[in-house]
Design an enzyme around this catalytic site. Structure first.
Site, PDB file in Angstrom:
ATOM      1  N   LEU A 159       3.313  24.879  20.930  1.00 29.35           N
ATOM      2  CA  LEU A 159       3.481  23.942  19.809  1.00 29.35           C
ATOM      3  C   LEU A 159       2.919  24.494  18.504  1.00 29.35           C
ATOM      4  O   LEU A 159       1.930  25.219  18.502  1.00 29.35           O
ATOM      5  CB  LEU A 159       2.812  22.603  20.158  1.00 29.35           C
ATOM      6  CG  LEU A 159       3.335  21.929  21.424  1.00 29.35           C
ATOM      7  CD1 LEU A 159       2.610  20.603  21.671  1.00 29.35           C
ATOM      8  CD2 LEU A 159       4.842  21.693  21.348  1.00 29.35           C
ATOM      9  N   GLY A 175       6.980  23.310  24.365  1.00 30.48           N
ATOM     10  CA  GLY A 175       5.618  23.823  24.275  1.00 30.48           C
ATOM     11  C   GLY A 175       5.477  24.963  23.287  1.00 30.48           C
ATOM     12  O   GLY A 175       6.349  25.196  22.459  1.00 30.48           O
ATOM     13  N   MET A 195       9.295  27.675  11.061  1.00 32.34           N
ATOM     14  CA  MET A 195       8.385  27.786  12.209  1.00 32.34           C
ATOM     15  C   MET A 195       9.172  27.689  13.498  1.00 32.34           C
ATOM     16  O   MET A 195      10.104  26.884  13.617  1.00 32.34           O
ATOM     17  CB  MET A 195       7.334  26.698  12.143  1.00 32.34           C
ATOM     18  CG  MET A 195       6.347  26.945  11.038  1.00 32.34           C
ATOM     19  SD  MET A 195       4.965  25.813  11.145  1.00 32.34           S
ATOM     20  CE  MET A 195       4.075  26.316   9.674  1.00 32.34           C
ATOM     21  N   SER A 196       8.798  28.529  14.464  1.00 29.44           N
ATOM     22  CA  SER A 196       9.474  28.556  15.758  1.00 29.44           C
ATOM     23  C   SER A 196       8.536  29.167  16.785  1.00 29.44           C
ATOM     24  O   SER A 196       7.805  30.111  16.471  1.00 29.44           O
ATOM     25  CB  SER A 196      10.745  29.408  15.658  1.00 29.44           C
ATOM     26  OG  SER A 196      11.204  29.733  16.955  1.00 29.44           O
ATOM     27  N   ARG A 216       9.452  31.005  19.008  1.00 27.25           N
ATOM     28  CA  ARG A 216       9.944  32.369  19.225  1.00 27.25           C
ATOM     29  C   ARG A 216       9.455  33.351  18.150  1.00 27.25           C
ATOM     30  O   ARG A 216       9.609  34.554  18.331  1.00 27.25           O
ATOM     31  CB  ARG A 216      11.473  32.387  19.308  1.00 27.25           C
ATOM     32  CG  ARG A 216      12.000  31.752  20.588  1.00 27.25           C
ATOM     33  CD  ARG A 216      13.486  31.978  20.781  1.00 27.25           C
ATOM     34  NE  ARG A 216      13.924  31.639  22.124  1.00 27.25           N
ATOM     35  CZ  ARG A 216      14.498  30.479  22.470  1.00 27.25           C
ATOM     36  NH1 ARG A 216      14.710  29.543  21.561  1.00 27.25           N
ATOM     37  NH2 ARG A 216      14.858  30.260  23.724  1.00 27.25           N
ATOM     38  N   HIS A 225       6.420  21.028  15.428  1.00 30.98           N
ATOM     39  CA  HIS A 225       6.324  20.015  16.488  1.00 30.98           C
ATOM     40  C   HIS A 225       5.369  18.890  16.065  1.00 30.98           C
ATOM     41  O   HIS A 225       5.612  17.711  16.288  1.00 30.98           O
ATOM     42  CB  HIS A 225       5.782  20.632  17.776  1.00 30.98           C
ATOM     43  CG  HIS A 225       6.637  21.715  18.358  1.00 30.98           C
ATOM     44  ND1 HIS A 225       6.258  23.038  18.375  1.00 30.98           N
ATOM     45  CD2 HIS A 225       7.857  21.694  18.957  1.00 30.98           C
ATOM     46  CE1 HIS A 225       7.185  23.770  18.963  1.00 30.98           C
ATOM     47  NE2 HIS A 225       8.180  22.985  19.322  1.00 30.98           N
TER      48      HIS A 225
HETATM   49  P1  AMP Z   1      11.376  23.393  20.947  1.00 31.48           P
HETATM   50  O1  AMP Z   1       9.997  23.315  21.527  1.00 31.48           O
HETATM   51  O2  AMP Z   1      11.642  24.654  20.222  1.00 31.48           O
HETATM   52  O3  AMP Z   1      12.440  23.015  21.947  1.00 31.48           O
HETATM   53  O4  AMP Z   1      11.430  22.277  19.824  1.00 31.48           O
HETATM   54  C1  AMP Z   1      11.102  20.937  20.112  1.00 31.48           C
HETATM   55  C2  AMP Z   1      11.494  20.081  18.939  1.00 31.48           C
HETATM   56  O5  AMP Z   1      10.786  20.502  17.781  1.00 31.48           O
HETATM   57  C3  AMP Z   1      12.983  20.204  18.607  1.00 31.48           C
HETATM   58  O6  AMP Z   1      13.480  18.934  18.240  1.00 31.48           O
HETATM   59  C4  AMP Z   1      12.973  21.153  17.436  1.00 31.48           C
HETATM   60  O7  AMP Z   1      14.091  21.007  16.567  1.00 31.48           O
HETATM   61  C5  AMP Z   1      11.690  20.766  16.739  1.00 31.48           C
HETATM   62  N1  AMP Z   1      11.230  21.872  15.897  1.00 31.48           N
HETATM   63  C6  AMP Z   1      11.079  23.163  16.256  1.00 31.48           C
HETATM   64  N2  AMP Z   1      10.703  23.907  15.195  1.00 31.48           N
HETATM   65  C7  AMP Z   1      10.628  23.058  14.141  1.00 31.48           C
HETATM   66  C8  AMP Z   1      10.316  23.205  12.752  1.00 31.48           C
HETATM   67  N3  AMP Z   1       9.992  24.402  12.227  1.00 31.48           N
HETATM   68  N4  AMP Z   1      10.347  22.112  11.966  1.00 31.48           N
HETATM   69  C9  AMP Z   1      10.691  20.898  12.480  1.00 31.48           C
HETATM   70  N5  AMP Z   1      10.989  20.687  13.772  1.00 31.48           N
HETATM   71  C10 AMP Z   1      10.972  21.756  14.593  1.00 31.48           C
END
Ligand code: AMP
Length: 283
Positions: free
Chosen positions: A29, A27, A180-181, A183, A33
């Site tokens: 997002l 989430g 992008m993150s 966090r 994502h």
């Molecule tokens: P998360 O919600 O952080 O667990 O991420 C869910 C999915 O989205 C994971 O497969 C991550 O690697 C992917 N993801 C997170 N950030 C990015 C990004 N900046 N670019 C591409 N994929 C991402």
């Protein structure tokens, strides 16, 4: 878009859904994502995203409670990306009381994030195995952003879920290069500026590589030097590893994954760059 909260609801939806692409997320997002969901829609026609902050992949001292949760905004983003369904289970739905078995992710989980966050990939492998069994997707999409996680899941799928294809998708970055993150929400304006040095360090390594440098220690040294120029960024590790096995490179190699983990303020950030190989070539 269907909002599914129980395993039974997902199974009923799945029974009539045809070819399905799964995008597991925690989430909060963002466009990273969204790129995964759009790819899933393009490839399979029917995308289901899960939103679940998975407690077993957080150590007790980590940010499980603080992790950003914004369900309504997430649903809006998924609708815009044309997802067919969102699976939003409770902790009890995913981990029924008394259920304690876990999935061992094997040796690919040992270095890097596995060493820095003991138990992290047991939690990841366990929740992804559950999602694979609940959703039974044809394809699952993971980001290169969490490169070791992608490799852990690809190894697990190869051995335990061979009918599920695991596709790695490129890192989506802000215009200035910051990966992008979710966090990134922890960063103040000044910290966000400091955090740019991670992508600058990786870019410097990429430039060396493009100029023919293949010595892994030089690549690591370059990243350390660039990131070290910002004292408020506390480097946890810099790695130049084999992108298939994730073992640290000790001699020049034709391909590498350069990874960084660093603390900036309250956030622990990771980023990486593939050298000499494309994400689509790894499966
Ligand atoms: P998360 O919600 O952080 O667990 O991420 C869910 C999915 O989205 C994971 O497969 C991550 O690697 C992917 N993801 C997170 N950030 C990015 C990004 N900046 N670019 C591409 N994929 C991402």
């Amino acid at each position: 878009m269907k909002i599914l909260r129980t395993v039974a609801e997902v199974r009923a939806w799945r029974a009539i859904a045809g070819r399905v692409g799964l995008v597991p997320t925690m989430g909060a997002l963002h466009p990273g994502h969204r790129s995964l969901v759009e790819r899933a829609v393009r490839d399979t026609g029917t995308a289901i995203a899960s939103i679940f902050v998975n407690p077993t992949q957080f150590a007790p001292n980590e940010d499980f409670s603080a992790y950003p949760r914004r369900e309504e905004a997430d649903f809006a983003l998924l609708e815009r990306a044309n997802a067919a369904a969102a699976f939003v289970p409770s902790v009890e739905e995913m981990y029924p009381p008394g259920e304690t078995t876990r999935v061992d992710p094997g040796p690919i989980a040992a270095p890097l994030e596995g060493a820095a966050r003991p138990g992290h990939f047991v939690g990841v492998a366990t929740v992804v195995a559950k999602l694979f069994e609940i959703v039974d997707p044809n394809v699952a999409y993971f980001g290169q952003k969490d490169f070791q996680q992608l490799r852990v899941v690809q190894a697990m799928a190869r051995e335990r879920y061979p009918r599920i294809k695991v596709v790695g998708c490129p890192i989506v970055r802000e215009l200035d290069g910051l990966a992008m993150s979710s966090r990134n929400a922890y960063l103040t304006i000044d910290e966000r500026h400091d955090a740019l040095v991670l992508s600058h360090g990786l870019r410097a390594a990429q430039e060396l590589w493009q100029n023919g440098e293949r010595d892994p220690e030089r690549l690591r040294g370059e990243v350390r030097e660039v990131v070290g120029s910002v004292p408020r960024v506390s480097l946890e590790y810099v790695s130049a590893a084999d992108p298939v096995t994730l073992t640290e490179l000790r001699a020049p190699a034709p391909r590498a994954v350069v990874s960084i983990a660093a603390r900036v303020g309250k956030a622990r950030l990771i980023d990486n760059e593939l050298l000499g190989v494309e994400i689509s070539e790894l499966s």
